[in-house]
Design a protein around this motif. Sequence first.
Motif, mmCIF file in Angstrom:
data_model
loop_
_atom_site.group_PDB
_atom_site.id
_atom_site.type_symbol
_atom_site.label_atom_id
_atom_site.label_comp_id
_atom_site.label_asym_id
_atom_site.label_seq_id
_atom_site.Cartn_x
_atom_site.Cartn_y
_atom_site.Cartn_z
ATOM 1 N N TYR A 196 0.814 -1.212 0.000
ATOM 2 C CA TYR A 196 0.000 0.000 0.000
ATOM 3 C C TYR A 196 0.853 1.270 0.000
ATOM 4 C CZ TYR A 196 -3.351 -3.537 1.478
ATOM 5 O OH TYR A 196 -4.124 -4.679 1.547
ATOM 6 N N ILE A 197 2.063 1.166 0.506
ATOM 7 C CA ILE A 197 2.915 2.346 0.654
ATOM 8 C C ILE A 197 3.692 2.650 -0.615
ATOM 9 C CG2 ILE A 197 4.900 3.289 1.916
ATOM 10 C CD1 ILE A 197 3.927 1.653 4.346
ATOM 11 N N ASN A 198 4.171 1.599 -1.310
ATOM 12 C CA ASN A 198 5.017 1.795 -2.483
ATOM 13 C C ASN A 198 4.200 2.134 -3.725
ATOM 14 O OD1 ASN A 198 7.399 1.415 -1.156
ATOM 15 N ND2 ASN A 198 7.623 -0.731 -1.706
ATOM 16 N N HIS A 199 3.648 3.317 -3.739
ATOM 17 C CA HIS A 199 2.912 3.813 -4.897
ATOM 18 C C HIS A 199 3.892 4.591 -5.781
ATOM 19 C CE1 HIS A 199 0.069 6.125 -7.314
ATOM 20 N NE2 HIS A 199 -0.894 5.332 -6.871
ATOM 21 N N ILE B 252 3.940 8.464 -5.583
ATOM 22 C CA ILE B 252 4.424 8.952 -4.297
ATOM 23 C C ILE B 252 5.935 8.753 -4.191
ATOM 24 C CG2 ILE B 252 4.300 8.612 -1.798
ATOM 25 C CD1 ILE B 252 1.377 7.705 -2.223
ATOM 26 N N SER B 253 6.434 7.586 -4.564
ATOM 27 C CA SER B 253 7.853 7.278 -4.435
ATOM 28 C C SER B 253 8.717 8.171 -5.311
ATOM 29 C CB SER B 253 8.108 5.807 -4.808
ATOM 30 O OG SER B 253 7.369 4.945 -3.972
ATOM 31 N N LEU B 254 8.214 8.549 -6.470
ATOM 32 C CA LEU B 254 8.992 9.354 -7.409
ATOM 33 C C LEU B 254 9.113 10.807 -6.993
ATOM 34 C CD1 LEU B 254 7.732 8.007 -10.876
ATOM 35 C CD2 LEU B 254 10.060 7.836 -9.951
ATOM 36 N N HIS B 255 8.104 11.330 -6.315
ATOM 37 C CA HIS B 255 8.041 12.776 -6.124
ATOM 38 C C HIS B 255 8.119 13.265 -4.681
ATOM 39 C CE1 HIS B 255 7.233 13.537 -10.360
ATOM 40 N NE2 HIS B 255 6.345 12.566 -10.345
ATOM 41 N N THR B 256 8.157 12.370 -3.716
ATOM 42 C CA THR B 256 8.230 12.853 -2.334
ATOM 43 C C THR B 256 8.831 11.800 -1.415
ATOM 44 O OG1 THR B 256 6.948 13.958 -0.591
ATOM 45 C CG2 THR B 256 5.954 12.020 -1.604
ATOM 46 N N ASP B 257 9.351 12.237 -0.299
ATOM 47 C CA ASP B 257 9.889 11.324 0.709
ATOM 48 C C ASP B 257 8.775 10.887 1.648
ATOM 49 O OD1 ASP B 257 12.491 11.614 -0.257
ATOM 50 O OD2 ASP B 257 12.782 13.443 0.923
ATOM 51 N N LEU B 258 8.985 9.755 2.280
ATOM 52 C CA LEU B 258 8.021 9.246 3.250
ATOM 53 C C LEU B 258 8.698 9.073 4.603
ATOM 54 C CD1 LEU B 258 6.113 6.540 1.155
ATOM 55 C CD2 LEU B 258 5.301 8.802 1.833
ATOM 56 N N PRO B 259 7.929 9.087 5.673
ATOM 57 C CA PRO B 259 8.507 8.894 7.009
ATOM 58 C C PRO B 259 8.973 7.460 7.202
ATOM 59 C CG PRO B 259 6.119 8.933 7.143
ATOM 60 C CD PRO B 259 6.466 9.300 5.732
ATOM 61 N N MET C 107 1.459 5.706 9.365
ATOM 62 C CA MET C 107 2.171 6.264 8.221
ATOM 63 C C MET C 107 1.426 7.477 7.663
ATOM 64 S SD MET C 107 5.097 4.879 7.420
ATOM 65 C CE MET C 107 5.297 5.266 5.670
ATOM 66 N N GLY C 108 0.100 7.406 7.654
ATOM 67 C CA GLY C 108 -0.700 8.538 7.191
ATOM 68 C C GLY C 108 -0.485 9.757 8.077
ATOM 69 N N LEU C 109 -0.532 9.560 9.390
ATOM 70 C CA LEU C 109 -0.318 10.662 10.328
ATOM 71 C C LEU C 109 1.091 11.242 10.198
ATOM 72 C CD1 LEU C 109 -2.004 9.095 13.489
ATOM 73 C CD2 LEU C 109 -2.822 11.111 12.256
ATOM 74 N N ASP D 241 -3.538 10.927 3.194
ATOM 75 C CA ASP D 241 -4.961 10.589 3.069
ATOM 76 C C ASP D 241 -5.145 9.181 2.511
ATOM 77 O OD1 ASP D 241 -5.587 13.087 4.001
ATOM 78 O OD2 ASP D 241 -6.033 13.944 2.041
ATOM 79 N N TYR D 242 -4.300 8.830 1.545
ATOM 80 C CA TYR D 242 -4.403 7.509 0.905
ATOM 81 C C TYR D 242 -4.104 6.394 1.908
ATOM 82 C CZ TYR D 242 -3.024 3.514 -1.971
ATOM 83 O OH TYR D 242 -2.894 2.265 -2.504
ATOM 84 N N PHE D 243 -3.022 6.541 2.673
ATOM 85 C CA PHE D 243 -2.672 5.513 3.654
ATOM 86 C C PHE D 243 -3.792 5.347 4.684
ATOM 87 C CE2 PHE D 243 1.969 6.947 2.940
ATOM 88 C CZ PHE D 243 2.035 6.191 1.779
ATOM 89 N N SER D 244 -4.320 6.467 5.144
ATOM 90 C CA SER D 244 -5.387 6.403 6.143
ATOM 91 C C SER D 244 -6.643 5.743 5.586
ATOM 92 C CB SER D 244 -5.714 7.820 6.645
ATOM 93 O OG SER D 244 -4.598 8.381 7.307
ATOM 94 N N SER D 245 -6.955 6.016 4.312
ATOM 95 C CA SER D 245 -8.176 5.461 3.725
ATOM 96 C C SER D 245 -8.113 3.942 3.619
ATOM 97 C CB SER D 245 -8.415 6.059 2.342
ATOM 98 O OG SER D 245 -7.451 5.606 1.399
ATOM 99 N N ARG D 246 -6.902 3.396 3.466
ATOM 100 C CA ARG D 246 -6.770 1.947 3.338
ATOM 101 C C ARG D 246 -7.197 1.241 4.614
ATOM 102 N NH1 ARG D 246 -7.629 0.647 -1.115
ATOM 103 N NH2 ARG D 246 -6.754 -1.416 -0.672
ATOM 104 N N PHE D 247 -6.999 1.873 5.749
ATOM 105 C CA PHE D 247 -7.369 1.232 7.014
ATOM 106 C C PHE D 247 -8.884 1.077 7.102
ATOM 107 C CE2 PHE D 247 -8.967 4.671 9.804
ATOM 108 C CZ PHE D 247 -9.591 3.953 10.817
#
Length: 291
Positions: free
Chosen positions: A13-16, A19-26, A62-64, A94-100
């Motif tokens: 769900y995280i490796n979109h 998202i991976s191409l254009h921004t960093d993730l926590p 991850m969403g938070l 928003d995407y990560f949170s919606s998956r839950f």
Amino acid sequence: MTRVRIAQKAQKYINHDMISLHTDLPEFPEGRVSLLYNVLSHQPAAAAQKELLSLVTSLVQMGLDTHEMVDNEPLGKHGMMAMRAQQLKVLAGDYFSSRFYNLLSQAGQIDMIRRISEAVCEINRIKMSLYAKMSQLKLGAEEYLHYGAELKSGLFLSFGGLMTGLYERIWPELVDKFSRCEVLLAELRRLQKTSSLDGSWGMWHILQEGTEDDRRAVRERRDEPGLMASLLQKYDVADKLCSLLRQSTGQLQGVMQRLQSDKLLRELQPLIEPFVQAASAQRAAVLKELG
């Protein structure tokens, strides 16, 4: 599902690509998620759902955390690419949170949707209180740690209702002590990045304990290159954080001993090794400097 498998499953769900191409993730919240997974494994009523519950909690966290990375400055200030990265952080969170919601509703876990949603609301309330005090520079160093632990533990506390007996009583303290250790470890690592010292534990410590001249320098010139780094060294912030981490790790180990399960203790021991190693490594570095 091991703790490695939890992270691997979440990557679906995280490796979109966008998202991976254009921004960093926590950083993935592996420690707290593994803590939850292992403790739920010892709860007869929750063990069957431990994989799902650990997964959705990691996605909400991850969403938070992704939303937390959004810069509050005007989107157009740093150019088109930076603006796109900021927008994607909002969308990714928003995407990560919606998956839950989706995963729990499919499993018929409506009550857990409610519990986690209430926890998210409480976390956002705590954040507003913290930001208000930070903006006014009215925050104590210990208060900063308390807020940090609250924000990290908030989602995980919502699972106390799934536990029984001794575990239900100990869980809030266990996750709080673990979260405090994570905050302290993050603060130690933060000292290695001079660009991220503004708003750190060390800054609040100096504002609380420093001389009037040093407190004024922090209030008026904390964006000045090198100022915070020199002040943190002057006030032995690394050594103080190291001592706090050792103390908190000892408290965490004390809580773990009360679980009265040798099997669970063996499962949890690897989770606290990063705290033990970081405190020992920092202590060795400080002693080397003094020697």
